[in-house]
Design a protein around this motif. Structure first.
Motif, mmCIF file in Angstrom:
data_model
loop_
_atom_site.group_PDB
_atom_site.id
_atom_site.type_symbol
_atom_site.label_atom_id
_atom_site.label_comp_id
_atom_site.label_asym_id
_atom_site.label_seq_id
_atom_site.Cartn_x
_atom_site.Cartn_y
_atom_site.Cartn_z
ATOM 1 N N ALA A 1 -0.779 8.695 -5.875
ATOM 2 C CA ALA A 1 -0.828 10.134 -5.608
ATOM 3 C C ALA A 1 -0.032 10.897 -6.664
ATOM 4 O O ALA A 1 -0.485 11.923 -7.178
ATOM 5 C CB ALA A 1 -0.282 10.414 -4.216
ATOM 6 N N LEU B 1 -1.959 11.030 -9.738
ATOM 7 C CA LEU B 1 -3.074 11.974 -9.629
ATOM 8 C C LEU B 1 -2.592 13.403 -9.846
ATOM 9 O O LEU B 1 -3.188 14.165 -10.610
ATOM 10 C CB LEU B 1 -3.724 11.826 -8.253
ATOM 11 N N LEU C 1 0.813 -1.209 0.000
ATOM 12 C CA LEU C 1 0.000 0.000 0.000
ATOM 13 C C LEU C 1 0.840 1.248 0.000
ATOM 14 O O LEU C 1 0.552 2.197 -0.715
ATOM 15 C CB LEU C 1 -0.900 -0.006 1.232
ATOM 16 N N VAL D 1 -0.075 3.450 -3.064
ATOM 17 C CA VAL D 1 -0.866 4.654 -2.804
ATOM 18 C C VAL D 1 -0.035 5.897 -3.098
ATOM 19 O O VAL D 1 -0.518 6.852 -3.703
ATOM 20 C CB VAL D 1 -1.395 4.652 -1.352
ATOM 21 N N ALA D 2 1.238 5.831 -2.718
ATOM 22 C CA ALA D 2 2.108 6.968 -3.037
ATOM 23 C C ALA D 2 2.215 7.132 -4.552
ATOM 24 O O ALA D 2 2.133 8.250 -5.082
ATOM 25 C CB ALA D 2 3.482 6.770 -2.414
#
Lengths: 470, 498, 450
Positions: free
Chosen positions: B174, B177, B166, B170-171
């Motif tokens: 980001a 994004l 994760l 998730v990083a």
């Protein structure tokens, strides 16, 4: 009608405590229906203004509904319905007798607040809200809850006091408390400065912006689960709503430095809340700190000051309301089931409550801002606003906040998958509580899939219209 | 909604709906769950078949749902997405059969298969995404859907692996994004377009575009396990074998690689990217990954870890193929997307079989296992030779096009990377084969389960054999119509057409 | 008209037949390599050789195109191919017989599989009409032969096999590079087309060296010969019989087929190659005398023969005209080499069986490998050093750094303290903060209006 119905409900619950649950649910449904009718009206005819008692501004009490207030009403209605369903299973007979009147009372105050068109009205509703909320916090009983409630009462009164002071100052200067009229008449003078300063400080205290957040975690954590949900999702948002309203309508003269200051505090709140949430060992405390962080996001919109930014912040508010409600409900379920909410010992509990964990997880997705969820849309909008205005550092705060919340969400979720030792004795959780949590979480997720509709709604009556010109 | 607009949605729903239903199935209803799973997988295969036919004949499949005022959720089937969707659909079927056999009698199966279907849904969504925001959406969904699969075992190790996974993904998400939003503020559109939509931007913004490129590559690069972003992959090995198989062959790692392909081709456009000067660094990163992954694989005794590092190395081939700017190398990269998937899934199936049947987890326990489980090891052998690039197997075709493309683009150094990697591949794979076929056997296996006369359960044996056959067929029949190679040719003509 | 139909009908039948036949030559052994498919058959190895035998009886040259196979492939047989095929069939038959007699009726099942795989590869190589097919079949043959050596051999043979494998992989890499160079030069990868294209290509020297290096490693040409003596030392006569025909002869065939011999003139390279060939021959003689062990004789004879071949090759590169005139002799050379080695092996085996030569104590040099044989293990050791030694050290350094970062917790504890004290003196702090913010706000507003 939107206001009176819950008020009537409150009265009814008070009068017939034995039937409190049924009455409460019926009036909750009634309110939802009323809000829906109002919504339809606003969508069809644009922003609405009613003069209660036919007096009209500047003397009488005016009610005003545009896209912004409508949206707030709606989110209150949806969350309120969820909480009502949840509470019907949560409280035992004794507590229910106290809970339902208070809750209906609070709902009425909230609706009134969102519809108020003058600042004195706002003060009154704010005060009512605060009192109802304090009473609800105290409902849990026990030393913790009472301390929390006392502290909350103190803070709430202080905040209201400041607000009242500034209302008096403004009325003295301009002879009106109607927002629209004030917006026209207001001009810089020491009295206004003082008024606005007092007002903002009071509201910030009530919104629990860092570093004025210290009262929030104990109060939210010690309250019963539905009440915590209520406080986190709706009550703190009410004061933010007031701030937003005033900022948009009366404060256009505020300068960029102030906006940056608010943004900075917001950023600090995001990081501080995130870090503190990570350090907590109790689930409800953790969720409460996450509220602090999430409130910080809302303030990031101030320095961005563009339509996209405001929309993003509002969207954050919506999805946070739904997600946080779900989270507190899930925490309530866990607490009820296992008798504790120590994070390190969660594994034995959560595996036997799959629906609750699902709700927690889905809400977590929204809180983290991962797609598909309302949180993601909000983050997208805020990020876009940040980059468009060239203030990319706010974007970094956003991302960091998301990572922090991801860390704690998965810290909890991870326990759902570990192999548990011996299960200890547990209490059954009513089905309605589990499903209410899941439904709220689903709302948060669906907000991410059907974003265009609420976004259109926000534009009604151009609440951010002033920004276009500026 | 017309048929053309609905088909991508249907393809998505064919795994989403069974998945959602399965979540709510009680644990004991094995038959219902199994038939739901298989029906979903089969249905998806049929739909994808229709889609291939349609795309080849120039039909236009596109679903468009409003997401934000000016941004739509777009699912579109173009040639590139069809390549990946087909791979996912085929391997999903194989893996489902395998997983049913693998997890027989273990707890929490409804949860597992629910997330499993969700994972495939997300992968297909990544494949079909028609703009960058849709891609981001499904990419993150994939992150979330995979986490429960990785920690499925529920041990402390699994939880730690899940956490690492994760943190990385998730990083990475980001970063992706940020890049996406930034790009959106510059261009106002995120629609994937053949040959990119950025080349019209002003010269002065090229510096920003380079930064965005780094962000957009680093995001998927985490999932594609490019060095130094690969740390999560070897740890994720604690997952059950079907998950590892899916993770390495189709879902996560491939989604990353596919994302890089999309960014380079359909966002920037390969020519424009080359003119920005970002492709050479990318190629160097890929080359380093290839060599580094192989070096690390050499010293792993845990079979699945060794395979994991091999994935790190092999997936970088795809990136390398793209970064060496040129049509032939592109074919190599794209075709490796498929070939690596088929070969690696074979290897993981076999590793799972060994673990499940004999309790073998380490290379050093594999002595003479070929005698006990000949079919499994035949499949494994085919996979290994494919990985090394021995003709006429699938890996040879990819390496052939990669090498030829590098020569064609005038980047001879790539050849040496390929050669070095082949050598290292041989160095870490062949000892396994040697041990498995020729070394003196151990007295007892770590934990043997008996399956009667057969070497293992049929559901465990059939999938690796099928994929091993596929490995052979993909190589032997590379020039046949509708082979991945021909399809990659088709895609490349679209991208490089004048 | 009727004649025409008849004719085309014949042609269609012919085409089908030849396709079937050509495909079955390598295909049947491949199929029979599956134990399940041959379990009911007597003598599967002989049956596997049947299609090749039938093909030998077809009087004309046949060839087919298989565009769907690999990158577009083909199989065919011509005059020289027939010669080689004949040799292979003969030797393989002999080897099969030896294999069976050596172990009685019960031949190891696995060994048979490897045997058939190698056979398929060998026959396929001879029939291949283009580079990729050749490469693919020779890979099959090479790995199959390796398995054969390992599966059937003693420790010594296994060592030979391991060295052989290393060379095999390196050779395949070199050949792969050569293939890529060829493919970059010409679309058509048929032998004739490549020969012509490479003759004119600017990268022909590189191509030439790659091909030579690759096949030299496969054939065990000096100085890449280490595995040959080891392999010949093995005790399985069936394997040693094939050594000449399978790896060595086919590799030499590869050289002849792949290189643009007789078309290009590269004097410098030719001279070097010539020189190497001569040295190889000298070495073979010297080493053969030095390690005068009867069993080793075929090994050094092979090295000598390949040395001779290389010398001729060098001459051919020096003066293309010579090669064009006498080039066909190369095939005969290859065939006779295959046979020669086989005959030698059989003879020596017979002699040994007959007279039972006392085994001389082996010289030390025989077992401990010379320095140039040690480099693969040196590379491995170095890599191990990298992986086991240096990487962990780097990681340790990294860990230390992370550890220092962990101390951040110290100031996080301070933050915790702040939070707690914030909550302790609620009232005072609230008032203070409120006043502070009021003042800030007022200042801010004043700032606006002034």
């Amino acid at each position: 009608m939107v206001i009176l119905l819950p008020l009537a409900g409150a009265m009814a619950c008070f009068l017939w405590p034995q039937r409190g649950v049924q009455l409460g649910l019926v009036s909750a449904l009634g309110v939802v229906a009323c809000v829906a009718v109002l919504g339809w009206q606003v969508v069809e005819q644009g922003a609405q203004r009613y003069a209660v008692g036919g007096w009209g501004a500047p003397l009488g009490i005016d009610l005003y509904a545009d896209g912004l207030s409508l949206l707030m009403l709606m989110v209150t209605a949806v969350v309120g319905l969820g909480i009502s369903v949840y509470s019907s299973g949560y409280f035992n007979r004794d507590k229910a007798r106290d809970f339902w009147p208070l809750w209906m009372f609070l709902w009425a105050a909230l609706n009134a607040l969102f519809l108020s068109a003058d600042i004195f009205n706002l003060y009154v509703t704010l005060e009512l809200l605060g009192l109802a909320a304090v009473a609800l916090v105290a409902l849990a009983g026990g030393a913790d809850a009472l301390t929390g409630a006392m502290r909350y009462l103190l803070v709430s009164l202080l905040g209201s006091l400041f607000f009242l002071l500034s209302v008096a100052l403004l009325y003295h200067s301009f002879g009106s408390v109607d927002i629209a009229i004030l917006a026209e008449r207001v001009e810089p003078s020491p009295a206004v400065w003082a008024a606005l300063g007092l007002m903002s400080a009071g509201l910030l205290l009530k919104t629990a912006l860092f570093p004025l957040h210290f009262w929030l975690p104990p109060a939210h954590a010690s309250a019963p689960a539905p009440v915590s949900a209520l406080l986190s999702a709706l009550v703190v948002k009410a004061s933010f709503y007031i701030l937003l309203r005033l900022w948009l309508e009366i404060f256009p003269l505020a300068n960029a430095a102030l906006a940056q200051l608010l943004g900075l505090l917001g950023a600090a709140a995001v990081l501080w809340g995130g870090i503190q949430a990570l350090r907590q060992t109790r689930l409800k405390m953790l969720i409460a700190y996450s509220t602090v962080a999430q409130l910080g996001y809302l303030f990031l919109a101030f320095p961005l000051a563009s339509i996209i930014g405001w929309t993003g912040a509002l969207y954050m508010l919506l999805s946070h309301a739904a997600a946080k409600t779900a989270m507190f409900m899930a925490a309530g379920n866990i607490l009820r089931f296992g008798g504790h909410d120590r994070i390190a010992d969660l594994d034995r509990v959560v595996q036997r409550l799959p629906l609750t964990v699902t709700a927690f997880g889905l809400a977590g997705v929204s809180i983290m801002g991962l797609p598909p969820s309302g949180g993601f849309i909000a983050k997208w909008l805020l990020l876009e606003a940040a980059i468009r205005s060239g203030q990319w550092w706010w974007g970094i705060i956003l991302i960091l906040g998301g990572l922090l919340s991801a860390t704690w969400v998965f810290k909890v979720i991870g326990y759902a998958f570990t192999q548990s030792g011996t299960p200890h004795e547990s209490r059954a959780v009513p089905v309605s509580m589990e499903w209410a949590a899941l439904a709220m979480a689903l709302v948060a997720i669906l907000l991410g899939l059907f974003a265009s509709w609420p976004l259109v709604l926000m534009e009604i009556g151009l609440p951010f219209g002033g920004e276009v010109a500026g | 909604m017309s048929w053309n607009a609905g088909l991508p949605l249907l393809v998505l729903a064919s795994s989403l709906l069974p998945g959602l239903v399965i979540f709510f199935l009680p644990e004991e209803r094995v038959a219902t769950r199994t038939s739901l799973n298989l029906a979903g997988a089969a249905l998806k295969l049929v739909l994808v078949g229709v889609m291939i036919w349609g795309v080849f004949h120039g039909h236009h499949y596109e679903t468009r749902l409003p997401l934000l005022p000016e941004l739509d959720l777009v699912l579109r089937a173009d040639a590139l997405s069809v390549l990946f969707v087909t791979l996912s659909a085929v391997l999903w079927l194989a893996t489902t059969v395998y997983a049913i056999g693998y997890l027989e009698g273990s707890p929490n199966r409804s949860r597992f298969f629910g997330f499993f279907s969700l994972c495939v849904t997300a992968t297909v969504g990544v494949a079909l995404a028609g703009n960058l925001i849709t891609f981001v959406l499904f990419y993150e969904l994939l992150t979330l859907a995979t986490y429960p699969l990785i920690v499925h075992r529920g041990t402390e190790v699994a939880r730690r692996a899940g956490r690492t996974y994760l943190i990385y993904t998730v990083a990475g998400g980001a970063l992706l994004l940020i890049g996406t939003v930034w790009l959106y503020t510059l261009t106002g559109t995120l629609e994937f377009t053949a040959r990119g939509f950025l080349s019209s931007l002003d010269e002065s913004q090229h510096r920003v575009l380079v930064i965005i490129f780094v962000l957009l590559i680093a995001g998927p690069g985490v999932k594609a396990a490019l060095v130094p972003l690969h740390g999560w992959l070897p740890q994720a090995m604690v997952a059950p074998a079907p998950v590892s198989a899916l993770l390495h062959a189709v879902a996560v790692v491939k989604a990353g690689a596919f994302g890089i392909v999309r960014v380079v081709y359909d966002v920037y456009g390969i020519q424009f990217a080359a003119s920005l000067g970002v492709t050479l660094p990318l190629a160097i990163v890929a080359a380093v990954t290839i060599i580094y992954g192989s070096m690390r694989a050499l010293f792993q005794d845990d079979l699945k870890r060794r395979l994991a590092f091999s994935t790190v190395s092999q997936v970088a081939y795809i990136v390398l193929g793209i970064a060496v700017v040129g049509p032939i190398a592109t074919i190599g990269g794209l075709v490796h997307l498929v070939h690596q998937g088929v070969m690696k899934i074979t290897l993981f199936f076999c590793a799972g079989n060994l673990a499940e049947t004999l309790g073998i987890h380490k290379v050093s326990e594999m002595n003479e296992v070929g005698q006990r489980m000949p079919w499994t090891m035949v499949a494994f052998t085919v996979g290994v030779f494919g990985m090394i690039g021995v003709p006429p197997l699938a890996g040879f075709i990819s390496k052939w096009y990669l090498g030829l493309g590098a020569l064609d683009a005038g980047q001879g150094w790539v050849i040496f990377i390929l050669a070095g990697s082949s050598l290292l591949n041989a160095a870490y794979f062949l000892p396994i084969l040697y041990a498995a076929w020729f070394k003196a056997p151990a007295d007892t296996w770590p934990a043997e389960r008996s399956f009667g006369r057969r070497e293992t359960a049929w559901a465990l044996l059939a999938p690796p054999l099928v994929t091993a056959l596929l490995t052979l067929a993909l190589g032997l029949l590379a020039s046949a119509p509708f082979s991945p190679l021909q399809w990659a040719h088709f895609i490349t003509t679209l991208e490089y057409a004048p | 008209m009727g004649a025409f139909y008849y004719d085309s009908g014949i042609r269609a039948v012919n085409a089908t037949l030849s396709t079937f036949l050509l495909l079955s030559v390598p295909g049947l052994p491949l199929l029979l390599a599956f134990p399940a498919l041959r379990s009911r058959l007597y003598w599967p190895c002989y049956i596997a050789l049947l299609p090749a035998l039938i093909l030998l009886t077809v009087p004309m040259g046949v060839s087919i195109e298989l565009p769907w196979l690999l990158l577009g492939s083909g199989l065919g047989i011509d005059g020289v191919g027939r010669l080689l095929l004949a040799m292979s069939v003969l030797l393989w038959t002999a080897a099969v017989t030896l294999l069976h007699t050596a172990k009685g009726k019960t031949v190891d099942d696995r060994l048979t599989t490897f045997f058939l795989l190698t056979l398929a590869g060998n026959l396929g190589v001879i029939l291949a009409t283009e580079l990729v097919g050749f490469f693919a079949f020779s890979a099959l043959m090479g790995y199959g032969f390796y398995a054969l050596l390992v599966a059937g051999g003693d420790e010594r043979t296994r060592r030979a096999a391991r060295v052989y494998l290393v060379f095999l992989i390196l050779a395949d890499l070199a050949l792969f590079e050569a293939l890529l160079i060829a493919a970059a030069t010409t679309e058509d990868l048929g032998f004739e087309a490549v020969r012509q294209a490479m003759a004119q290509s600017p990268s022909s020297t590189l191509y030439l060296s790659m091909v030579l290096a690759g096949f030299a490693a496969k054939a065990g040409v000096w100085p890449l010969h280490f595995w040959l003596p080891l392999a010949f030392g093995s005790s399985r006569p069936a394997m040693t019989l094939l050594l000449g025909a399978v790896p060595v002869a086919i590799a030499l065939l590869g050289v002849v087929r792949w290189l643009p011999l007789g078309e290009t003139s590269l004097p410098a390279l030719g001279l070097i190659i010539q020189g190497m060939g001569v040295v190889a021959m000298l070495y073979a003689i010297l080493a053969g005398v030095e390690r005068a062990q009867l069993k080793m004789l075929p090994a050094y004879a092979t090295i000598f023969a390949t040395g001779l071949f290389v010398t001729t090759l060098g001459t051919g590169l020096n003066d293309p005209a010579v090669w064009s005139r006498q080039g066909n002799l190369a095939y005969f050379f290859i065939v006779s080499l295959g046979f020669g080695v086989a005959v030698l092996v059989v003879t020596i085996g017979w002699l040994q069986a007959r007279y039972h030569y006392p085994a001389k104590p082996e010289k030390k040099a025989d077992d401990s490998s010379p320095w140039f044989e040690r480099w693969p293990s040196a590379v491995m050791r170095w890599a191990a050093q990298m992986g086991v030694g240096i990487l962990p050290r780097l990681r340790a350094a990294w860990r230390a750094k992370v550890g220092r970062l962990r101390q951040v917790r110290a100031w996080q504890r301070i933050l915790d303290g702040c939070e707690r004290s914030l909550q302790r003196w609620t009232f005072a702090i609230t008032l203070f903060l409120l006043l502070a913010s009021v003042i800030t706000f007022v200042m801010a507003f004043v700032g606006v209006s002034s």
